[in-house]
Scaffold this active site. Structure first.
Site, PDB file in Angstrom:
ATOM      1  NE  ARG A 120     -17.182   5.140  -3.140  1.00 31.77           N
ATOM      2  CZ  ARG A 120     -16.768   3.972  -2.636  1.00 31.77           C
ATOM      3  NH1 ARG A 120     -17.653   3.038  -2.309  1.00 31.77           N
ATOM      4  NH2 ARG A 120     -15.483   3.723  -2.444  1.00 31.77           N
ATOM      5  CG  HIS A 171      -9.618  -5.884   2.235  1.00 31.91           C
ATOM      6  ND1 HIS A 171      -9.608  -6.977   3.065  1.00 31.91           N
ATOM      7  CD2 HIS A 171      -9.390  -4.822   3.045  1.00 31.91           C
ATOM      8  CE1 HIS A 171      -9.371  -6.586   4.311  1.00 31.91           C
ATOM      9  NE2 HIS A 171      -9.242  -5.284   4.329  1.00 31.91           N
ATOM     10  N   GLY A 205     -17.998   0.651   2.322  1.00 34.37           N
ATOM     11  CA  GLY A 205     -16.919   0.871   3.277  1.00 34.37           C
ATOM     12  C   GLY A 205     -16.618   2.344   3.434  1.00 34.37           C
ATOM     13  NE  ARG A 206     -11.006   3.442   0.235  1.00 33.45           N
ATOM     14  CZ  ARG A 206     -10.966   2.262  -0.378  1.00 33.45           C
ATOM     15  NH1 ARG A 206     -12.062   1.727  -0.874  1.00 33.45           N
ATOM     16  NH2 ARG A 206      -9.820   1.614  -0.483  1.00 33.45           N
ATOM     17  NE  ARG A 255      -3.907  -2.011   2.358  1.00 35.73           N
ATOM     18  CZ  ARG A 255      -4.619  -2.403   3.413  1.00 35.73           C
ATOM     19  NH1 ARG A 255      -4.465  -1.805   4.580  1.00 35.73           N
ATOM     20  NH2 ARG A 255      -5.496  -3.374   3.305  1.00 35.73           N
ATOM     21  NE  ARG A 265      -8.138  -0.440   3.190  1.00 35.04           N
ATOM     22  CZ  ARG A 265      -7.841   0.803   3.541  1.00 35.04           C
ATOM     23  NH1 ARG A 265      -8.134   1.800   2.736  1.00 35.04           N
ATOM     24  NH2 ARG A 265      -7.248   1.061   4.679  1.00 35.04           N
ATOM     25  CB  SER A 280     -15.140  -8.127  -0.369  1.00 35.69           C
ATOM     26  OG  SER A 280     -14.424  -6.949  -0.040  1.00 35.69           O
TER      27      SER A 280
HETATM   28  C1  LIG Z   1      -9.969   2.248   6.218  1.00 36.52           C
HETATM   29  C2  LIG Z   1     -10.458   0.873   5.892  1.00 36.52           C
HETATM   30  C3  LIG Z   1     -10.288  -0.142   6.827  1.00 36.52           C
HETATM   31  C4  LIG Z   1     -10.751  -1.425   6.549  1.00 36.52           C
HETATM   32  N1  LIG Z   1     -10.599  -2.394   7.482  1.00 36.52           N
HETATM   33  C5  LIG Z   1     -11.088  -3.629   7.241  1.00 36.52           C
HETATM   34  C6  LIG Z   1     -10.990  -4.641   8.229  1.00 36.52           C
HETATM   35  O1  LIG Z   1     -10.467  -4.432   9.317  1.00 36.52           O
HETATM   36  N2  LIG Z   1     -11.512  -5.853   7.923  1.00 36.52           N
HETATM   37  C7  LIG Z   1     -12.091  -6.123   6.708  1.00 36.52           C
HETATM   38  O2  LIG Z   1     -12.553  -7.235   6.482  1.00 36.52           O
HETATM   39  N3  LIG Z   1     -12.194  -5.173   5.765  1.00 36.52           N
HETATM   40  C8  LIG Z   1     -11.716  -3.951   6.011  1.00 36.52           C
HETATM   41  N4  LIG Z   1     -11.837  -2.986   5.034  1.00 36.52           N
HETATM   42  C9  LIG Z   1     -12.523  -3.309   3.766  1.00 36.52           C
HETATM   43  C10 LIG Z   1     -14.002  -2.988   3.898  1.00 36.52           C
HETATM   44  O3  LIG Z   1     -14.653  -3.895   4.751  1.00 36.52           O
HETATM   45  C11 LIG Z   1     -14.716  -3.084   2.547  1.00 36.52           C
HETATM   46  O4  LIG Z   1     -14.548  -4.381   2.009  1.00 36.52           O
HETATM   47  C12 LIG Z   1     -14.249  -2.060   1.514  1.00 36.52           C
HETATM   48  O5  LIG Z   1     -13.963  -0.822   2.131  1.00 36.52           O
HETATM   49  C13 LIG Z   1     -15.355  -1.894   0.476  1.00 36.52           C
HETATM   50  O6  LIG Z   1     -14.967  -1.015  -0.530  1.00 36.52           O
HETATM   51  P1  LIG Z   1     -15.417   0.522  -0.573  1.00 36.52           P
HETATM   52  O7  LIG Z   1     -14.597   1.223   0.458  1.00 36.52           O
HETATM   53  O8  LIG Z   1     -15.101   0.924  -1.960  1.00 36.52           O
HETATM   54  O9  LIG Z   1     -16.907   0.576  -0.266  1.00 36.52           O
HETATM   55  C14 LIG Z   1     -11.377  -1.696   5.300  1.00 36.52           C
HETATM   56  C15 LIG Z   1     -11.547  -0.675   4.374  1.00 36.52           C
HETATM   57  C16 LIG Z   1     -11.093   0.607   4.649  1.00 36.52           C
HETATM   58  C17 LIG Z   1     -11.311   1.690   3.624  1.00 36.52           C
END
Ligand SMILES: Cc1cc2nc3c(=O)[nH]c(=O)nc-3n(C[C@H](O)[C@H](O)[C@H](O)COP(=O)(O)O)c2cc1C
Ligand SMILES: *[C@@H]1O[C@H](CO)[C@@H](O)[C@H](O)[C@H]1NC(C)=O
Ligand SMILES: *[C@@H]1O[C@H](CO)[C@@H](O)[C@H](O)[C@H]1NC(C)=O
Ligand SMILES: *[C@@H]1O[C@H](CO)[C@@H](O)[C@H](O)[C@H]1NC(C)=O
Ligand SMILES: *[C@@H]1O[C@H](CO)[C@@H](O)[C@H](O)[C@H]1NC(C)=O
Ligand SMILES: *[C@@H]1O[C@H](CO)[C@@H](O)[C@H](O)[C@H]1NC(C)=O
Ligand SMILES: *[C@@H]1O[C@H](CO)[C@@H](O)[C@H](O)[C@H]1NC(C)=O
Length: 402
Positions: free
Chosen positions: A325, A287, A344-345, A226, A290, A285
């Protein structure tokens, strides 16, 4: 006579300039800067725009980018590796060199852009007046007022509306349970750490706190690359985990009475394995882009499962997130058989306004889904089907299982 490489460079430069003129994808141009009288929010300007001026879900990101320090904003915004930086010349290469390549998108950006490749097929002269009363759904038998939820996030701060608290949330499992509204159903997200005994503690706490399911994040086999995050030296999670395998899934199932939903399924093969292992629900997903750059977007994964093993949607409940979104994004996933959709975001950014921001986002998304379903000629959101979609642009990109 300019050389071939000079020509190629000029074309690439032209494409780069065209691209630069394009509005920033996260925050599409819907007039927010004109309205507020500022061109771009200076990051770390510290000013929080009034919640009443938030009109659309992407506005929360604009507000967050202006309000948070660059370091804090980057923690939420980061994706893996190249993120949104689609090289301009990928578009030109087929013309210049004659290579047949697919225009590749990075994972973070691809999550946002792929929904737009699916076109809607509105049907008209249908009675859709009852559509506002059809948003409700069930997940694992629990009633929800709308087919979307808050995805788990580490360091989510004041997480009072979080439906799937992350194990790395700023508040402990018990604190989150104490803050949730009466009757609100929550699922607890976990990572399996280095000792089964600590997993048992997490399970027991989640059960005692009233969580209704465990969401096990399985898409982080190794610590991710990242760049944006590394630049601001954010500490990443501890990746000293037990080997995550389907055998471990069987072991975990014996350690809790709660259903365990694997989160981060990204292929039809793994969706089938999850069904074979009795997963009551699966969570599609990447993630939020990320973990692994250039991994498939959620819409592509859903189509891969639908094309190769449509029975999966009947055999288990399919949840999905990433890049959602707009109301139309939600409807596109539901049409393919997804039961409910996570964000998420957007929720993290809305949370800078506390519960009021989160509530506003929920209302906006409900209103969008209702309006979009109505205009699509869908009388009952629960009954939307692939017939509402034109998937042709994406079909050639979808993986076929041999
Ligand atoms: C800041 C941040 C922290 C996250 N932490 C976790 C986590 O601890 N566990 C997890 O399964 N997913 C985590 N995610 C992923 C989210 O659960 C989710 O899958 C993802 O944000 C969805 O995409 P979007 O942000 O475009 O909606 C995280 C995402 C972000 C942006
Ligand atoms: C950044 O985040 C930290 C930890 O959540 C917080 O204490 C701090 O106030 C934030 N700073 C800014 C400028 O947003
Ligand atoms: C939504 O709620 C109505 C009224 O309670 C109920 O009849 C319907 O079955 C629910 N729909 C789903 C998909 O759960
Ligand atoms: C869920 O909604 C249905 C009606 O759609 C109702 O019969 C049932 O009691 C509700 N379940 C819970 C746990 O509220
Ligand atoms: C889980 O429990 C069942 C029933 O007690 C047992 O048969 C099975 O071997 C256990 N599996 C694992 C992987 O522990
Ligand atoms: C899934 O279930 C529905 C409703 O029972 C049925 O019409 C459909 O044929 C099933 N699809 C597959 C692929 O099994
Ligand atoms: C909408 O469809 C769902 C699923 O078929 C059904 O349970 C529900 O009763 C329908 N709602 C209305 C208002 O017809």
């Amino acid at each position: 006579m300019p050389s071939f490489s000079t020509l190629a460079f000029s074309f690439a430069l032209l494409a780069y300039q065209c691209q630069a003129a394009r509005p920033f994808l996260n925050e599409p141009d819907t007039g927010i800067t004109t309205f507020l009288g500022t061109d771009t929010p200076a990051e770390a300007s510290g000013a929080l725009m009034p919640l009443d001026d938030i009109i659309a879900i992407p506005d929360f990101e604009f507000a967050a980018r202006a309000y948070m320090s660059s370091a804090n904003y980057s923690y939420y915004r980061t994706g893996a590796a190249g993120e949104f930086s689609m090289p301009a010349f990928t578009i030109l290469i087929p013309f210049i060199v004659g290579y047949k390549i697919l225009i590749g998108f990075q994972a973070y950006r691809s999550n946002l852009e792929t929904y737009n490749k699916v076109k809607l097929r509105p049907r008209v002269l249908r009675d859709i007046t009852g559509v506002p009363y059809t948003l409700n759904t069930t997940i694992l038998g629990y009633n929800f007022s709308a087919p979307f939820f808050i995805s788990p996030a580490a360091k989510a701060g004041k997480a009072n509306a979080v439906a799937e608290p992350s194990l790395f949330a700023t508040l402990s499992i018990n604190e989150i349970a104490a803050a949730k509204a009466a009757g609100q159903v929550t699922f607890q997200q976990i990572y399996v750490r280095s000792k089964l005994s600590s997993v048992q503690t997490d399970f027991d706490e989640a059960e005692a706190a009233g969580s209704k399911a465990i969401v096990w994040s399985v898409d982080n086999a190794w610590g991710p690359t990242r760049s944006r995050s590394a630049r601001w030296t954010h500490s990443e999670n501890d990746y000293d985990y037990l080997p995550s395998t389907w055998e471990l899934y069987e072991t975990l199932k014996n350690m809790t009475s709660l259903p365990i939903i694997p989160k981060g399924i990204q292929t039809v093969e793994d969706a089938l394995l999850a069904v074979e292992h009795g997963a009551p629900a699966i969570f599609i997903s990447n993630h939020g882009g990320r973990q692994l750059d250039t991994s498939q977007s959620t819409m592509e994964i859903i189509m891969e499962i639908y094309n190769n093993a449509p029975q999966v949607f009947n055999q288990t409940e399919v949840l999905a997130d990433c890049g959602v979104r707009y109301g139309t994004d939600v409807l596109k996933l539901l049409a393919m058989g997804v039961k409910a959709v996570g964000m998420g975001r957007p929720f993290m950014y809305s949370n800078i306004y506390g519960a009021d921001g989160v509530a506003r986002l929920i209302d906006m998304m409900k209103d969008e889904i209702i309006a979009d379903a109505g205009n699509l000629g869908i009388a009952n959101v629960s009954e939307i089907s692939p017939a509402a979609l034109n998937l042709n642009a994406l079909q050639p990109l979808i993986y076929t299982m041999s």
